[in-house]
Each structure stands twice: as C-alpha cells, then as structure tokens.
Scaffold this motif. Sequence first.
Motif, PDB file in Angstrom:
ATOM      1  N   VAL A  67       6.787  80.217 -53.847  1.00  0.00           N
ATOM      2  CA  VAL A  67       7.498  80.792 -53.669  1.00  0.00           C
ATOM      3  C   VAL A  67       7.246  80.827 -52.302  1.00  0.00           C
ATOM      4  O   VAL A  67       5.945  80.895 -52.186  1.00  0.00           O
ATOM      5  N   HIS A  68       7.687  80.152 -51.085  1.00  0.00           N
ATOM      6  CA  HIS A  68       7.231  80.488 -49.881  1.00  0.00           C
ATOM      7  C   HIS A  68       7.535  81.106 -48.669  1.00  0.00           C
ATOM      8  O   HIS A  68       8.283  81.086 -49.196  1.00  0.00           O
ATOM      9  N   GLY A  69       7.495  81.882 -47.891  1.00  0.00           N
ATOM     10  CA  GLY A  69       7.473  82.636 -47.118  1.00  0.00           C
ATOM     11  C   GLY A  69       8.035  81.623 -45.176  1.00  0.00           C
ATOM     12  O   GLY A  69       7.546  80.801 -45.267  1.00  0.00           O
ATOM     13  N   GLY A  70       7.329  82.086 -44.361  1.00  0.00           N
ATOM     14  CA  GLY A  70       7.428  81.517 -43.604  1.00  0.00           C
ATOM     15  C   GLY A  70       8.000  81.814 -42.291  1.00  0.00           C
ATOM     16  O   GLY A  70       8.418  81.656 -40.590  1.00  0.00           O
ATOM     17  N   GLY A  71       7.906  83.560 -42.041  1.00  0.00           N
ATOM     18  CA  GLY A  71       8.190  85.061 -40.933  1.00  0.00           C
ATOM     19  C   GLY A  71       7.234  84.335 -39.397  1.00  0.00           C
ATOM     20  O   GLY A  71       8.134  84.124 -38.307  1.00  0.00           O
ATOM     21  N   PHE A  87      12.536  93.596 -36.556  1.00  0.00           N
ATOM     22  CA  PHE A  87      11.722  94.227 -38.098  1.00  0.00           C
ATOM     23  C   PHE A  87      12.582  95.715 -38.684  1.00  0.00           C
ATOM     24  O   PHE A  87      12.226  96.533 -37.334  1.00  0.00           O
ATOM     25  N   ILE A  88      13.173  96.055 -39.542  1.00  0.00           N
ATOM     26  CA  ILE A  88      13.263  96.877 -39.764  1.00  0.00           C
ATOM     27  C   ILE A  88      12.987  96.920 -40.696  1.00  0.00           C
ATOM     28  O   ILE A  88      13.046  96.543 -42.002  1.00  0.00           O
ATOM     29  N   GLN A  89      11.481  98.032 -41.362  1.00  0.00           N
ATOM     30  CA  GLN A  89      11.235  97.582 -42.739  1.00  0.00           C
ATOM     31  C   GLN A  89      10.581  96.810 -43.384  1.00  0.00           C
ATOM     32  O   GLN A  89      11.435  96.341 -44.369  1.00  0.00           O
ATOM     33  N   ILE A 247       1.261 102.227 -45.847  1.00  0.00           N
ATOM     34  CA  ILE A 247       1.349 100.972 -46.179  1.00  0.00           C
ATOM     35  C   ILE A 247       3.088 101.173 -45.427  1.00  0.00           C
ATOM     36  O   ILE A 247       4.311 101.684 -44.971  1.00  0.00           O
ATOM     37  N   SER A 248       2.684  99.651 -44.429  1.00  0.00           N
ATOM     38  CA  SER A 248       3.705  99.514 -43.340  1.00  0.00           C
ATOM     39  C   SER A 248       4.221  97.794 -42.927  1.00  0.00           C
ATOM     40  O   SER A 248       3.773  97.184 -44.186  1.00  0.00           O
ATOM     41  N   GLY A 249       5.519  97.531 -42.197  1.00  0.00           N
ATOM     42  CA  GLY A 249       5.650  96.659 -41.796  1.00  0.00           C
ATOM     43  C   GLY A 249       5.850  95.960 -43.322  1.00  0.00           C
ATOM     44  O   GLY A 249       6.559  95.844 -44.509  1.00  0.00           O
ATOM     45  N   GLY A 250       5.550  94.346 -42.931  1.00  0.00           N
ATOM     46  CA  GLY A 250       5.499  93.540 -43.914  1.00  0.00           C
ATOM     47  C   GLY A 250       5.266  93.990 -45.463  1.00  0.00           C
ATOM     48  O   GLY A 250       5.176  92.991 -46.099  1.00  0.00           O
TER      49      GLY A 250
END
Length: 297
Positions: A67-71, A87-89, A247-250
């Motif tokens: 499964v790939h991302g790509g942010g 971004f939110i959460q 723990i935050s963001g991504g």
Amino acid sequence: MTDPVLNIPPRDKAEILAQALPYIRKFHGKTIVIKYGGNAMTDPALQADFAEDVVLLKLVGMNPVVVHGGGPQIEAALNRLGKKGHFIQGMRVTDDETMEVVEWVLAGEVQQDIVGLINQAGGKAVGLTGRDGGLIRAQKLKLADRNDPNLHHDVGLVGDIVAIDPSVVKALQDDAFIPVVSPIGFGENNESYNINADVVAGKLATVLKAEKLMLLTNTPGVLDKNGKLLTNLSAREIDELFADGTISGGMLPKIEGALDAAKSGVNAVHIIDGRVPHAMLLEILTDQAYGTMIRAR
Ligand SMILES: Nc1ncnc2c1ncn2[C@@H]1O[C@H](COP(=O)(O)OP(=O)(O)O)[C@@H](O)[C@H]1O
Ligand SMILES: CC(=O)N[C@@H](CCC(=O)OP(=O)(O)O)C(=O)O
C-alpha cells in the motif's frame, strides 16, 4: 547513511543468511502488508532496494501486498498549481481540485513508478486503486477532534472506510502477482475519496488476515519527547503519548492504523525506517528487531 547489508564482513553476512531460513519457513504462504510511505520513497536508490526486497519476499514464498502513500509528492504537485496543503490531525483537507491532484499523483504517478520498479526487479506487480474490484468502499469522514470528541472537523473529500472487499487482491496473490494499492476509495455515488495510506494499510492487513504489517516511514520509529526510539508500544502507552502530545501530525493516522491492525489480530505490526537500506528485509528475515513494534496489549 551506512548500508547495514553491504558494510558488514562476509562471515557476518553468511550468519544473516543462515538466520533467514527459519523465518522463510515460518512466513511461507503468509501475507505481509507493506505500507510504503511517501517520505520513505524520495531516494531512487532506496526505491530500487525496496522493489528488490518485495520481489525477494515473493520469491521465497511470502505474499507481499504494497500500500503506497505519496504525501510529499501530492504536496509538490499542489505547489506547482499554486496551492498549499492543509492538514488536520494528519489528514489532508481535500477539496474537489485537491482530490483530482491526489488521484493523478497517487494512481497515475506514484503507483505506476512502484509497479515499474518491482517489475524491473523481476516481480509481477499490478497497480490497483480502491475502485478496482470494488476493493475500498468509503464515505465522507467525520473527523472527531482529539481533545473534544463532540467537535468534528470537515476535511472535505477524505474517506472513512466502510468496507474492504479483498477478493481482487487475493486473486492476484494466487496468480503470483504483487498487488500495489493506491489509497483511494469510492462512495455510494461513485465519488472518489482520499484516504490516509496508513489507515488503508491497517484495514487491509486486518481483512487479509496478514501475518505482518510493516509501515515504512522517514523516522527510526516512534520517538519519545527526547527523540529516543520507543522499541515497543502497547495500546495503553500509545494513549499516554497521544494525551501528552508526543505523537502528532502524520504519526497520528499511522499509529491508529497500526493499533487497529494489532487489535484485530495481525500478529506483528512494526513502524520502521524506510530510509535504511533493506530495513524491511532485515526486520522480517533476521533476529534483529528494528523500529517500533505496536502491541494490542
Ligand atoms: N512521536 C513521534 N515519533 C516519530 N515521528 C513523529 C512523532 N510525532 C510526529 N511525528 C512525525 O510523523 C512523521 C511520519 O509521518 P508522515 O509524515 O505521514 O510519513 P509517511 O509519509 O511515511 O506516512 C515523521 O516524519 C514525524 O515528523
Ligand atoms: C487523507 C490524507 O491525508 N491522505 C493522504 C494520502 C497519501 C498518504 O497517506 O501519503 P503518506 O503515507 O506519504 O503520508 C494525503 O493526501 O497526503
């Protein structure tokens, strides 16, 4: 960065190979879901290593599903159009135009690059989005605020997974193909949804009854407030890290996807550093533990 495989003496290399045998036996025929994060795929040499590792796992009898991302790749495309991501959460606020960009970057660019690299390394990869074979059915996400559960954020066309039908992935696996999945879902009216790739990987691992879920990212694993690697985390410890803001963001959707899979029966869930060459292979095939292991209890 030093290469943990190439920069070691031959005797130690032989030792690593000998260590691999019991793991090859143990994981033969088992499904391993690999989330390849956009931040881990920025270096072409590392991408080629990743593709070779996936092919090797398949050749020794395991069933890798990517499964790939790509942010960062989506962000770069948005910037070219004069837009900036918000971004939110850890979830990208996705308006109609952003959704179009997300679809062409993920399905048209990133997925096809990975398919090409795996094929070049001798595998038979097939790219899918959540539309293919009705894989990922989604609806608009109502994102609850972390501090006030009564408050919800509107993040546009971000999808909440309603159901996963894994039959297309299973059919490909049975036919010696390596599925490469883009995190795009479809809704009731055939609309597209942008879904965080970590969330897709967690759910897909659960539905496929995967043996392992490996989340490859751009940090050594989950770090504490002082930047020290946390090698092992239980659900309770994770709650504490959420509460004190460590723990935050991504990392928020990543841990949620990981914990969801661990609680739903995926045996081993690891967040590892995709910037270290062959980290995934070493994690699966040697006694050495890498990154952070997420435990349900
Ligand atoms: N406690 C933490 N430990 C490690 N990384 C964290 C933590 N909290 C937030 N992060 C951030 O999460 C990022 C990884 O998530 P993300 O950027 O979405 O990567 P990917 O593209 O691999 O999914 C790290 O680069 C880091 O900036
Ligand atoms: C809703 C949401 O945030 N979707 C992500 C999908 C890509 C992704 O998850 O990429 P990484 O794994 O590289 O972060 C996004 O638009 O960036």
